[in-house]
Motif scaffolding. Structure first.
Motif, PDB file in Angstrom:
ATOM      1  N   ALA A 122       0.726  -0.993   0.048  1.00 39.63           N
ATOM      2  CA  ALA A 122       0.107  -0.059   0.057  1.00 39.63           C
ATOM      3  C   ALA A 122       0.871   1.151  -0.104  1.00 39.63           C
ATOM      4  CB  ALA A 122      -1.102   0.033   1.252  1.00 39.63           C
ATOM      5  N   VAL A 123       0.329   2.303  -0.661  1.00 42.42           N
ATOM      6  CA  VAL A 123       0.985   3.755  -0.578  1.00 42.42           C
ATOM      7  C   VAL A 123      -0.185   4.539   0.221  1.00 42.42           C
ATOM      8  CG1 VAL A 123       1.549   5.571  -1.599  1.00 42.42           C
ATOM      9  CG2 VAL A 123       2.314   3.522  -2.564  1.00 42.42           C
ATOM     10  N   ILE A 124       0.258   4.967   1.360  1.00 40.65           N
ATOM     11  CA  ILE A 124      -0.688   6.037   2.145  1.00 40.65           C
ATOM     12  C   ILE A 124      -0.524   7.377   1.816  1.00 40.65           C
ATOM     13  CG2 ILE A 124      -1.529   6.266   4.487  1.00 40.65           C
ATOM     14  CD1 ILE A 124      -2.284   3.543   3.393  1.00 40.65           C
ATOM     15  N   SER A 125      -1.214   8.160   1.429  1.00 38.23           N
ATOM     16  CA  SER A 125      -0.942   9.432   0.896  1.00 38.23           C
ATOM     17  C   SER A 125      -1.855  10.593   1.888  1.00 38.23           C
ATOM     18  CB  SER A 125      -1.282   9.695  -0.326  1.00 38.23           C
ATOM     19  OG  SER A 125      -0.865  10.866  -0.928  1.00 38.23           O
ATOM     20  N   PRO A 150       0.825  -6.384  -7.269  1.00 40.39           N
ATOM     21  CA  PRO A 150      -0.333  -6.720  -7.654  1.00 40.39           C
ATOM     22  C   PRO A 150      -1.461  -6.750  -6.728  1.00 40.39           C
ATOM     23  CG  PRO A 150       1.225  -8.207  -8.734  1.00 40.39           C
ATOM     24  CD  PRO A 150       1.890  -7.444  -7.460  1.00 40.39           C
ATOM     25  N   GLY A 151      -2.527  -6.072  -6.720  1.00 41.43           N
ATOM     26  CA  GLY A 151      -3.487  -6.004  -5.973  1.00 41.43           C
ATOM     27  C   GLY A 151      -3.335  -4.832  -4.872  1.00 41.43           C
ATOM     28  N   GLY A 152      -2.191  -4.164  -4.919  1.00 37.38           N
ATOM     29  CA  GLY A 152      -1.886  -3.106  -4.043  1.00 37.38           C
ATOM     30  C   GLY A 152      -2.709  -1.822  -4.140  1.00 37.38           C
ATOM     31  N   ALA A 153      -2.782  -1.125  -3.121  1.00 38.80           N
ATOM     32  CA  ALA A 153      -3.725   0.106  -3.225  1.00 38.80           C
ATOM     33  C   ALA A 153      -3.107   1.150  -2.964  1.00 38.80           C
ATOM     34  CB  ALA A 153      -5.155  -0.071  -2.327  1.00 38.80           C
ATOM     35  N   PHE A 154      -3.456   2.639  -3.669  1.00 38.56           N
ATOM     36  CA  PHE A 154      -3.100   3.892  -3.110  1.00 38.56           C
ATOM     37  C   PHE A 154      -4.288   4.412  -2.396  1.00 38.56           C
ATOM     38  CE2 PHE A 154      -2.408   8.308  -3.472  1.00 38.56           C
ATOM     39  CZ  PHE A 154      -1.188   8.555  -3.940  1.00 38.56           C
ATOM     40  N   ILE A 155      -3.713   4.801  -1.120  1.00 39.11           N
ATOM     41  CA  ILE A 155      -4.939   5.210   0.099  1.00 39.11           C
ATOM     42  C   ILE A 155      -4.809   6.629   0.158  1.00 39.11           C
ATOM     43  CG2 ILE A 155      -6.274   4.961   2.055  1.00 39.11           C
ATOM     44  CD1 ILE A 155      -5.872   2.497   0.434  1.00 39.11           C
ATOM     45  N   ILE A 180     -13.586   4.991   0.195  1.00 41.17           N
ATOM     46  CA  ILE A 180     -13.703   4.129   1.533  1.00 41.17           C
ATOM     47  C   ILE A 180     -14.634   4.457   2.658  1.00 41.17           C
ATOM     48  CG2 ILE A 180     -12.227   3.153   3.367  1.00 41.17           C
ATOM     49  CD1 ILE A 180     -10.076   3.251   1.022  1.00 41.17           C
ATOM     50  N   GLY A 181     -14.473   6.014   2.898  1.00 37.46           N
ATOM     51  CA  GLY A 181     -15.399   6.481   3.887  1.00 37.46           C
ATOM     52  C   GLY A 181     -15.090   7.673   4.398  1.00 37.46           C
ATOM     53  N   THR A 182     -15.832   8.380   5.177  1.00 38.51           N
ATOM     54  CA  THR A 182     -15.956   9.781   5.595  1.00 38.51           C
ATOM     55  C   THR A 182     -15.569   9.909   7.050  1.00 38.51           C
ATOM     56  OG1 THR A 182     -16.969  10.675   3.695  1.00 38.51           O
ATOM     57  CG2 THR A 182     -16.802  12.068   5.496  1.00 38.51           C
ATOM     58  N   ILE A 183     -14.629  10.820   7.581  1.00 37.17           N
ATOM     59  CA  ILE A 183     -14.795  11.110   8.838  1.00 37.17           C
ATOM     60  C   ILE A 183     -15.158  12.478   9.353  1.00 37.17           C
ATOM     61  CG2 ILE A 183     -12.895  11.165  10.843  1.00 37.17           C
ATOM     62  CD1 ILE A 183     -13.205   8.380   9.570  1.00 37.17           C
ATOM     63  N   PRO A 189     -13.817  17.936   7.846  1.00 38.22           N
ATOM     64  CA  PRO A 189     -14.317  16.451   7.478  1.00 38.22           C
ATOM     65  C   PRO A 189     -13.321  16.202   6.414  1.00 38.22           C
ATOM     66  CG  PRO A 189     -16.087  17.542   8.025  1.00 38.22           C
ATOM     67  CD  PRO A 189     -15.082  18.714   8.067  1.00 38.22           C
ATOM     68  N   ALA A 190     -13.204  14.660   6.448  1.00 37.63           N
ATOM     69  CA  ALA A 190     -12.121  14.146   5.292  1.00 37.63           C
ATOM     70  C   ALA A 190     -12.778  12.803   4.737  1.00 37.63           C
ATOM     71  CB  ALA A 190     -10.862  14.011   5.950  1.00 37.63           C
ATOM     72  N   THR A 191     -12.533  12.525   3.576  1.00 38.21           N
ATOM     73  CA  THR A 191     -13.188  11.641   2.839  1.00 38.21           C
ATOM     74  C   THR A 191     -11.638  10.698   2.251  1.00 38.21           C
ATOM     75  OG1 THR A 191     -15.055  12.493   2.175  1.00 38.21           O
ATOM     76  CG2 THR A 191     -14.552  10.484   0.785  1.00 38.21           C
ATOM     77  N   VAL A 192     -11.755   9.581   2.516  1.00 40.82           N
ATOM     78  CA  VAL A 192     -10.792   8.463   2.083  1.00 40.82           C
ATOM     79  C   VAL A 192     -11.277   7.761   0.970  1.00 40.82           C
ATOM     80  CG1 VAL A 192      -9.327   6.452   2.770  1.00 40.82           C
ATOM     81  CG2 VAL A 192      -9.900   8.168   4.512  1.00 40.82           C
ATOM     82  N   PHE A 193     -10.288   7.571  -0.115  1.00 40.55           N
ATOM     83  CA  PHE A 193     -10.428   6.931  -1.396  1.00 40.55           C
ATOM     84  C   PHE A 193      -9.458   5.981  -1.626  1.00 40.55           C
ATOM     85  CE2 PHE A 193     -12.826  10.856  -2.013  1.00 40.55           C
ATOM     86  CZ  PHE A 193     -13.885  10.688  -2.685  1.00 40.55           C
ATOM     87  N   GLY A 194      -9.709   4.748  -2.193  1.00 40.39           N
ATOM     88  CA  GLY A 194      -8.517   3.630  -2.363  1.00 40.39           C
ATOM     89  C   GLY A 194      -8.759   3.847  -4.161  1.00 40.39           C
TER      90      GLY A 194
END
Length: 202
Positions: A122-125, A150-155, A180-183, A189-194
């Motif tokens: 994963a890459v967490i950004s 393969p199958g890895g995600a950029f968050i 993925i979700g909203t905090i 407030p922040a939203t997370v995308f994959g």
């Protein structure tokens, strides 16, 4: 989906002061004047398997996301954190022993990443993607997906309810985005995308 948490937040007033100072010195390198909340960090870190491959974090800041990534049980030697701001990079190095801190632009991070191409789960950004041009976005995502297995995600998190990535960029790289979700507890407030390779989502 809205994030929930029962534990007391671990970010401190000192985090805010350090982040604010960094923002005043170099506002274009710092996404916000407020560090990410623990709830946001936990949602992003929940996408990580602590028993899988290494993780790359882009935009370490004061370490708010870094703390939550390590809280998953991921070994410190499997985490690399990219932070271009010199002062924040020094503080990350002092505060997270055993974690490799890289002071280098994300647009060409492959040449500095220790794990090599195709190794990262994963890459967490935490980078301010909305502030980047399409050319910059494409360069960062291209580098990230060279490193991802393969199958890895950029968050990615953003302060907008919509994806921060330009549609042509996603199409050019043959990627797919999921929300993925909203905090709501985050300020703002922040939203997370994959983001994943289209081939991995078929």
């Amino acid at each position: 989906m809205t994030g929930h948490a029962h534990a007391k937040p671990r970010s401190s007033a000192s985090d805010y002061i350090r982040f604010l100072k960094a923002w005043v010195r170099q506002p274009r390198q710092t996404a916000s004047i407020v560090p990410s909340s623990p709830w946001l960090g936990r949602l992003m870190a929940a996408q990580i398997d602590p028993n899988a491959g290494p993780v790359l974090e882009l935009g370490g800041g004061t370490g708010a996301l870094t703390r939550e990534i390590l809280a998953t049980g991921l070994p410190r030697d499997r985490l690399e954190v990219v932070e271009i701001n010199q002062q924040l990079a020094r503080e990350l190095h002092a505060g997270f022993h055993g974690v490799r801190i890289i002071q280098h632009p994300a647009e060409s991070i492959c040449e500095q990443a220790a794990g090599g191409e195709g190794a990262y789960q994963a890459v967490i950004s935490g980078l301010p993607m909305l502030a980047f041009t399409p050319v910059q976005q494409e360069a960062i995502l291209s580098e990230a997906f060279r490193l991802l297995a393969p199958g890895g995600a950029f968050i990615q998190f953003t302060y907008s309810p919509r994806s921060p990535f330009r549609r042509p960029v996603i199409q050019n790289l043959d990627l797919r985005i999921e929300r993925i979700g909203t905090i709501l507890r985050n300020v703002p407030p922040a939203t997370v995308f994959g983001v994943r390779r289209a081939a991995d989502t078929d």
